[in-house]
Design a protein around this motif. Sequence first.
Motif, PDB file in Angstrom:
ATOM      1  N   PHE A  50       0.843  -1.200   0.000  1.00  0.00           N
ATOM      2  CA  PHE A  50       0.000   0.000   0.000  1.00  0.00           C
ATOM      3  C   PHE A  50       0.877   1.248   0.000  1.00  0.00           C
ATOM      4  CE2 PHE A  50      -4.490  -1.378   1.618  1.00  0.00           C
ATOM      5  CZ  PHE A  50      -4.493  -2.409   0.707  1.00  0.00           C
ATOM      6  N   ASP A  94       2.199   1.712  -3.461  1.00  0.00           N
ATOM      7  CA  ASP A  94       1.133   2.109  -4.377  1.00  0.00           C
ATOM      8  C   ASP A  94       0.695   3.557  -4.169  1.00  0.00           C
ATOM      9  OD1 ASP A  94       0.050   0.725  -6.450  1.00  0.00           O
ATOM     10  OD2 ASP A  94      -1.509  -0.291  -5.299  1.00  0.00           O
ATOM     11  N   THR A 102       4.436  -4.978  -5.044  1.00  0.00           N
ATOM     12  CA  THR A 102       3.302  -4.919  -5.970  1.00  0.00           C
ATOM     13  C   THR A 102       3.265  -6.159  -6.860  1.00  0.00           C
ATOM     14  OG1 THR A 102       3.246  -2.514  -5.938  1.00  0.00           O
ATOM     15  CG2 THR A 102       2.290  -3.592  -7.868  1.00  0.00           C
ATOM     16  N   LYS A 161       0.748  -7.914  -4.279  1.00  0.00           N
ATOM     17  CA  LYS A 161      -0.513  -7.557  -4.941  1.00  0.00           C
ATOM     18  C   LYS A 161      -0.791  -8.561  -6.060  1.00  0.00           C
ATOM     19  CE  LYS A 161      -3.147  -3.745  -7.009  1.00  0.00           C
ATOM     20  NZ  LYS A 161      -3.089  -2.332  -7.490  1.00  0.00           N
ATOM     21  N   THR A 212      -4.077   1.786  -5.106  1.00  0.00           N
ATOM     22  CA  THR A 212      -4.974   1.015  -4.254  1.00  0.00           C
ATOM     23  C   THR A 212      -6.368   1.611  -4.342  1.00  0.00           C
ATOM     24  OG1 THR A 212      -3.116   0.638  -2.762  1.00  0.00           O
ATOM     25  CG2 THR A 212      -5.322   0.174  -1.906  1.00  0.00           C
ATOM     26  N   THR A 265     -10.118   4.692  -7.877  1.00  0.00           N
ATOM     27  CA  THR A 265      -8.688   4.420  -7.750  1.00  0.00           C
ATOM     28  C   THR A 265      -7.938   5.726  -7.973  1.00  0.00           C
ATOM     29  OG1 THR A 265      -9.026   2.177  -8.584  1.00  0.00           O
ATOM     30  CG2 THR A 265      -6.769   2.991  -8.574  1.00  0.00           C
TER      31      THR A 265
END
Length: 877
Positions: free
Chosen positions: A356, A359, A382, A386, A448, A472
Motif C-alpha cells: 500500500f 502504491d 506490488t 498484490k 490502491t 482508484t
Amino acid sequence: QPVRLSDYRPPTHTIDEVALTVRLAPQKTLVSARLKVRPNPKSDAGPDAPLVLDGEAIELRGIMLDGVPLAQGDYAVTDESLTIARVPAGPFELEIETACNPEANTALSGLYRSNGTYCTQCEAQGFRRITYYPDRPDVLARFTTRIEARRSDAPVLLANGNLVDSGEIEGTEKHYAVWEDPFPKPAYLFALVAGNLAVFEDSFTTMSGREVALKIYVEPGKEDRCAWAMASLKSAMRWDEETFGREYDLDIFMIVAVPDFNMGAMENKGLNVFNDKYILARPDTATDQDYANIERIIAHEYFHNWTGNRITCRDWFQLCLKEGLTVFRDQEFSSDVRSRPVRRISDVRLLRSQQFSEDAGPLAHPVRPSSYIEINNFYTATVYEKGAEVVRMLHTLIGGQAFRAGMDLYFARHDGEAVTMEDFVACMAEASGRDLSQFFAWYEQAGTPRLIVTDSYDETAGTYSLTVAQETPPTPDQPDKKPLDIPFAVGLVGPDGQEMPLVLDGEGAMERPVLELTQREQTFRFRDVAARPVPSLNRGFSAPVRLETDLGDGDWLFLMSHDSDPFNRWEAAQIYAKRLLIRLAGDASSGAPLADAPDFAEALGRSLRDQSLEPAFKAELLGLPSETDLAGEIARNVDPQAIHDARRHLQASLGRALSGELQDIYERFATSGPYSPDADSAGRRGLRNAALGLIAMADGERGAAQAFEHFRTAENMTDTIAALSALTRTNRPERDRALDAFYAAHSGDHLLVDKWLMLNAAIPFPETLERVRTLMEHEAFSITRPNNVRALIGAFAGLNPATFNDPSGDGYRLLADVVLELDPLNPQVAARLSGSFKTWRMLEPGRRALAKAEIERIRACKTLSRDVYEIVTRILG
Ligand code: ARG
Ligand code: ZN
C-alpha cells in the motif's frame, strides 16, 4: 532508455542446445559455450537478421561459427553485447570462449563466490555475466554443464538436472562433473554451485511412485540445521500433488544454502539456491518466525518448478505470471498446513505495510508494469504481494473448482512455453465460462482502490442497502482509472451478534457471500432483515482495497467481539486501533495530553479470555498497526515521532489496563519440555511473548526486569529474541547488558550476528544514529554482505521510523551515505535501500526538505548504477 512492453518482438534466433564447460578459478574462470542456434521462424526480422547476444563484465577470448574462427571484423563487441552481422539463414553452431572473475563480483549477479563457495544468480539478467547469450526468458534451451575445478578448491560440483558423468582429470589436481538438464529452460534458471559443502539427504516418493533424491547442501558443520528445511520440502512436494496434481519431474532435487545472496532464494531448475537464513534452523539458533519463513520459502521455490520453470514468462513484464501465482500458492500451502486466518493476517499486514505504501507514492506501478529501466527494481511488493492478491480475487470470483480447472488447463496448454498474463487469464476465463476482460485491469492499473460504503435500513420494509462506490487514485503516468471488477465478501451481523441471512432483493439467497462490484457506484438491497445489522465488509480481505465507511467506534468494538469471520475480527481491532492512534498522534503533535483507551482494553481483554480463539490469533490481536501503516493512513504532513509516541503510549496504556490478563498469560503459557516448531506451539510462544512485550512497555522498571529474566532463562531462540526486542524498546540498562551478552555468546554465528545488528538498529531513540554508524565499523559488519546491510541499514530505515526520520536529517544522511558507498559494489541492494525514501513526500515540511536534499545528493552522483538511478529519479518524480 526505458524498455517498453509495447516494444516486445520475438527473438530473431532460438537456441536448442547449450553445452557449457566452466573451468573454475577464483579470479579467472574460463567458460566455453557451444550453442546450437537457428533463425526463429516466428521472428518478424527474417532469417538474415544479425545475431545479437547479451554480455556484461566478461572478456571475450575467442569465437567460432560452424568450426571456423571469426576474424575481428566479423563481429562487434560493446559493454553490453556481441553482434555477429552475418550468420547462416539455417541452423548453425557457435562456440564462444569467455573469462570472468568470480572473486571480484560483488554485485552477486552471475558467477560469484560466497564465503569461498562458487555460486550463481542468473535471474533476471545474470547469465550474460557468465557468457554471451540471448539472455531473455523466451529463449528456451536444453543445457549440459561440465564443471572443472581443483578438488581441493571445490570438492562438490553441482548444476541443473541429472549428474551424467564425473571423475578425475588426469595429470592435474582437478576433477569434473557433467550435469544434463532434459527440460528446455531460459537462461535465468541456470545454476552452478561448487565448493566445500556438506550434504543432508533424504528422499521422496512421488504420487506416481518415482523416487526422488533430496539433497540440501550447506557449509560443513551446519548439517544439524537442515532437518526443518527438509521436512518443509517434503510437505510442499506432497501438497502440490494433492492440491494441484503437480508432480516433481527430475530424479534429484537439490538446495544449496549460501550466506551471501541478494534476495531470499532462487528457483533454478533442480538446484535451488537459498540465502542461508531461509534454510538453517535449530531451536537454539532460529525463531518461530524463522521456521515459518523457511517452510514458506522452501515451498515457494519448489512450487516455481511448475509455475515459473515448466511454464515461464515471455518477457520480464510478465514477472507476476510466475511470482504472483507462486506467492498465492505458498500462501495456500501454509494456510492448509498451519492456521488459515493467522496466515491471512500476516499476509495482509505485509501487503499493507509494503505494498500500500508503494502504491501510494512515486514508485507505484501496475502488477504488470509497462516499462522499466532496470528489471531488478521490479521485484516488488506490488508484483509479488498484490500479484498474489489478484490471483486470489480470481479464485474468489470464479470459485475453487473453476480455479483448479483453469490451472489444469494452464498446465496442459502451456507446458514448455513462455507466456503472458493474457494466456493465464484466458485459461481461467475458459474454465469458468466467464468474461474476465474487465478483471484484467487489475494487472494494468496501479494504485490502491478506495471503496466508499454507505448503508441504510428500512425498518418497515425489512430491507437493508449497501451502496458501494469505487475509486482508484491517480498514480505516476496513470491519471484516470477505470472501474475494476472486485469481489467483495460481506456478511451482516445482527444486534444479537448472530449472522443474518443474505437474501438479495429480487434475486434470492446468495450462493456465496460475495458481491461483485463492476461499476463506479452500485447499491445492493437485502430483504428479510429483521433488525438493523452491522455490516462486516471485505471479509477475509477479499480485495486489496482501502475501505471507507461511516461505522463508528462502537461498531468496530462490536465486530471485534462478534464477527464470525476471524479475519474481520482482527481487522475490526486494527481499524479501531488505527482511528485511536491517529487521534493520539494528533494530540502528541500538538503537545496535548494522551488519553487512555479503556473501551479498547476491555474488548481486547474479552478476546484474550475467549476460549474459542487460538493463541496465535490472540497474539495478532495484540499487535497494533505499524508506524508505517499509520503514516500511510495519515498521508500528509506526517510527524513520525508523534506516531511513535502515540503508539508507545497506547501499548503502555494497554499493558497497564490488561496487566492481570497479560501476567496470567505469561504464567500459563510458559512451556516446558523440548521445543517443537509446529504452529500450535509457536502460537503459544507468540502469545506469551506478545504479552511480555506489553508488560515491558507498561512499567519501565519492573517490565524491564521481567524481560531481562525472560532473556536470562530462555531455552530457545524465539524467547531470547522476544526478550531482546521487548528490551530494545526500553531505555533501561538491562537492554545493553542483554545485547552485549547476546553478542558475546553468538559472535561466531553470522545469522545470529545479523539478528543482533537488527535489534540494535531498531532501538527507537536518537542515540541509535550514532550506534548504527559505529556498528558499520564493527568487525561483525561488512558492506559487501547483503544480509548485514539489510539487518543494520535496512532495519534502521524500515523498522525504526522515528529515528530514521530524526528531525536533524541525520538518518537521511546516513542512508544516502550508505547508498553511495554500496552502489558501485552491489547496485541491486543499493537500489533496494534507496527505496526507503519512497514516502518522503508525505512528511511534514521540515523533514520533507531534508529528505529531498539527501535524495538529490544521491542523484547528483555521476557514476550511479542504472538500478539506483531509476529509483531516485522516480522517487523525485
Ligand atoms: N525468483 C526469485 C523468487 O522470488 C527471486 C529472485 C530474484 N532475484 C533478483 N536478483 N532479481 O523466488
Ligand atoms: Zn518467486
